[in-house]
Enzyme design. Structure first.
Site, PDB file in Angstrom:
ATOM      1  N   GLU A 138      24.224  -9.503 -54.398  1.00  0.00           N
ATOM      2  CA  GLU A 138      25.424  -9.677 -55.042  1.00  0.00           C
ATOM      3  C   GLU A 138      25.147 -10.699 -55.989  1.00  0.00           C
ATOM      4  O   GLU A 138      24.315 -12.029 -55.504  1.00  0.00           O
ATOM      5  CB  GLU A 138      26.174 -10.387 -53.798  1.00  0.00           C
ATOM      6  CG  GLU A 138      26.067  -9.236 -52.434  1.00  0.00           C
ATOM      7  CD  GLU A 138      26.994  -9.849 -51.704  1.00  0.00           C
ATOM      8  OE1 GLU A 138      27.642  -9.269 -50.216  1.00  0.00           O
ATOM      9  OE2 GLU A 138      26.863 -11.090 -51.737  1.00  0.00           O
ATOM     10  N   CYS A 139      25.604 -10.693 -56.824  1.00  0.00           N
ATOM     11  CA  CYS A 139      25.886 -11.879 -58.013  1.00  0.00           C
ATOM     12  C   CYS A 139      24.302 -12.640 -58.172  1.00  0.00           C
ATOM     13  O   CYS A 139      24.034 -11.971 -59.399  1.00  0.00           O
ATOM     14  CB  CYS A 139      27.110 -12.598 -57.389  1.00  0.00           C
ATOM     15  SG  CYS A 139      27.545 -13.474 -58.862  1.00  0.00           S
ATOM     16  N   ALA A 140      24.210 -13.650 -58.274  1.00  0.00           N
ATOM     17  CA  ALA A 140      22.777 -14.444 -58.499  1.00  0.00           C
ATOM     18  C   ALA A 140      21.894 -12.922 -57.583  1.00  0.00           C
ATOM     19  O   ALA A 140      20.693 -12.965 -59.112  1.00  0.00           O
ATOM     20  CB  ALA A 140      22.757 -14.824 -57.386  1.00  0.00           C
TER      21      ALA A 140
ATOM     22  N   LEU B 247      21.791  -9.651 -58.439  1.00  0.00           N
ATOM     23  CA  LEU B 247      22.429  -8.847 -59.970  1.00  0.00           C
ATOM     24  C   LEU B 247      21.812  -9.133 -60.811  1.00  0.00           C
ATOM     25  O   LEU B 247      21.047  -8.921 -61.172  1.00  0.00           O
ATOM     26  CB  LEU B 247      23.553  -8.403 -60.220  1.00  0.00           C
ATOM     27  CG  LEU B 247      24.358  -7.736 -61.584  1.00  0.00           C
ATOM     28  CD1 LEU B 247      24.173  -6.607 -61.722  1.00  0.00           C
ATOM     29  CD2 LEU B 247      25.841  -8.341 -61.671  1.00  0.00           C
TER      30      LEU B 247
ATOM     31  N   SER C 123      25.534  -5.849 -57.959  1.00  0.00           N
ATOM     32  CA  SER C 123      26.791  -6.054 -58.625  1.00  0.00           C
ATOM     33  C   SER C 123      27.337  -7.518 -58.417  1.00  0.00           C
ATOM     34  O   SER C 123      26.865  -7.871 -57.246  1.00  0.00           O
ATOM     35  CB  SER C 123      27.778  -4.779 -57.396  1.00  0.00           C
ATOM     36  OG  SER C 123      28.212  -5.326 -56.200  1.00  0.00           O
TER      37      SER C 123
END
Length: 466
Positions: A355-357, A359, A445
């Site tokens: 998630e986010c980081a 990604l 993502s």
């Protein structure tokens, strides 16, 4: 469970100062305090954890559901003497996508039948503070505001004016905090700097907040408000409860041999049969919900943390990797320097959820520094803040989602990844291009998800590990 919600008319009024200080003060007085935060924010719960010595937990009806708020609250508060819930934004500000103040502090306070103390920034007003408080008290009679704490009061005269005006409304003033630069917490591009990144300094800040609340607030009056909350008619959430969505073969494999259609908890096995799921942590990856790890454990995994800044290898026996949010952009050079771990993550023959980081860490580079290279994309910092709730539709099967399923999550970043996912996008939501990268053994993502709202994600991921 005796409980209290700390709310405010608007962001920046001092909710975190008061809530964290109250948790620390009550803990110092010998009470076991359960810390909670309304909304998706990961950073404030880190300070709550330091103050209370228990995991800070989030309560968000959008990410989970209205029906889960009381059970999740009771689960997190097991064994505590008192619970303190910090609100989000202004008292009645909620998710615009849902309307009507959904997922607001007021919404959660109603779901918990919890009394509210209103933290008011008095720095630019005198008697007018009373009109503001009166408006909040009368706006929604289903929300019980039981007292006011004044913040950033300038002098004794200023305090007398504000206190007298508010007490004319019938509400007690339960605390008065003077302006104090010594208790400020440093911020950067996404808000407060996480406690894990400034551990020693954060501990001192929390101690000062506790002392400030002890000196400046009526703890006896606040505890009387806390103990005025009625019993909660709900059962604590159970991470081993079965998922609602239909399973595929991988998930079915981790169930006990029950008859078709039977509802049974996830199998709990011991020893080598429990696949190791490595969960990233440390200063660069501080964003995560405690319930996600609990669901993985209940689904049969052995959850083992690792720090991509310091550990040169994944935990022994790793079969799957989970990399949550955080601030890898602040540690790009250090992450790049840990080449042995980057190579091992890139070579793992098992599912990866990011998630986010996470990604960014799986991209080829982050601001030019080499990362794991699992994704054929480059990541970089931008000046644009992307923030908000999302209702996402899965576009491909992945270790946790099936094509066409809907999930509620949130975005919170100032970075971009290019090129996009091409033929392998993970999600689509209104007003945006397809986002994220998905495949049989990976999902990476910008979408943050609270797995208590979709517990089948954990059983699917563990099934993929097996």
């Amino acid at each position: 469970m005796p409980r209290l919600v700390v709310a405010a008319p608007a962001s920046g009024s001092g909710k975190t100062t008061v809530a964290t200080g109250l948790m620390a003060a009550l803990t110092a007085d010998g009470l076991t305090v359960s810390p909670h935060k309304v909304g998706p924010d990961y950073i404030d719960p880190g300070y709550h954890t330091l103050a209370a010595g228990r995991p800070g937990r989030n309560l968000d009806p959008w990410l989970t559901s209205e029906d889960l708020i009381a059970p999740l609250f009771l689960h997190g508060a097991r064994g505590a003497d008192v619970a303190v819930v910090e609100g989000v934004m202004g008292l009645f500000d909620g998710a615009e996508a849902a309307g009507g103040g959904f997922a607001s502090t007021a919404h959660v306070a109603r779901l918990l039948e919890a009394p509210v103390v209103l933290v008011v920034d008095a720095s630019s007003a005198g008697r007018s503070i009373a009109a503001l408080v009166h408006g909040f008290v009368t706006y929604d009679s289903t929300v019980r505001i039981g007292g006011v704490i004044l913040n950033r009061v300038g002098s004794e005269r200023h305090e007398r004016i504000c206190r007298a005006a508010i007490e004319e409304t019938g509400l007690p003033v339960l605390g008065v905090l003077r302006r104090d630069a010594d208790v400020a917490t440093p911020s950067r591009h996404l808000g407060l700097i996480p406690a894990a990144e400034r551990r020693a300094e954060a501990v001192r800040t929390v101690e000062r907040l506790g002392a400030l609340v002890e000196e400046s607030c009526d703890l006896r009056g606040l505890l009387a408000l806390v103990h005025g909350a009625p019993p909660i008619d709900a059962r604590p959430w159970d991470p081993a409860a079965p998922a609602d969505r239909p399973e595929g073969p991988a998930e079915a494999a981790v169930r006990l041999g029950e008859p078709e259609g039977a509802a049974r908890p996830l199998e709990r096995t011991a020893g080598p049969a429990r696949p190791v799921v490595a969960v990233a942590g440390g200063p660069a990856f501080t964003f995560g919900y405690a319930e996600n790890d609990e669901l993985l454990s209940a689904a049969g995994a052995e959850v083992v943390p690792f720090d991509p800044l310091r550990d040169e290898a994944l935990p022994e026996g790793t079969r799957g990797v989970v990399i949550g949010g955080g601030f890898p952009e602040m540690y790009a050079a250090e992450l790049a320097a840990n080449e042995p771990l980057r190579r091992q993550v890139a070579a793992i023959d098992g599912p990866i959820y990011a998630e986010c980081a996470g990604l960014l860490y799986l991209a080829r580079t982050l601001d030019g520094a080499p990362m794991c290279g699992v994704l054929d994309a480059e990541a970089r910092m931008t000046g644009r803040l992307t923030l908000g709730y999302r209702e996402a539709v899965a576009l491909r099967d992945s270790p946790v989602a099936r094509t066409g399923e809907r999930f509620r999550g949130h975005e919170f970043h100032r970075t971009a990844v290019s090129p996009g996912p091409g033929a392998e996008p993970a999600w689509r939501w209104a007003g945006a291009d397809p986002e994220g990268f998905a495949g049989r053994l990976r999902l990476a993502s910008y979408l943050h998800l609270h797995w208590a709202g979709s517990p089948e994600m954990a059983s699917r991921f563990v099934g993929a590990c097996r």
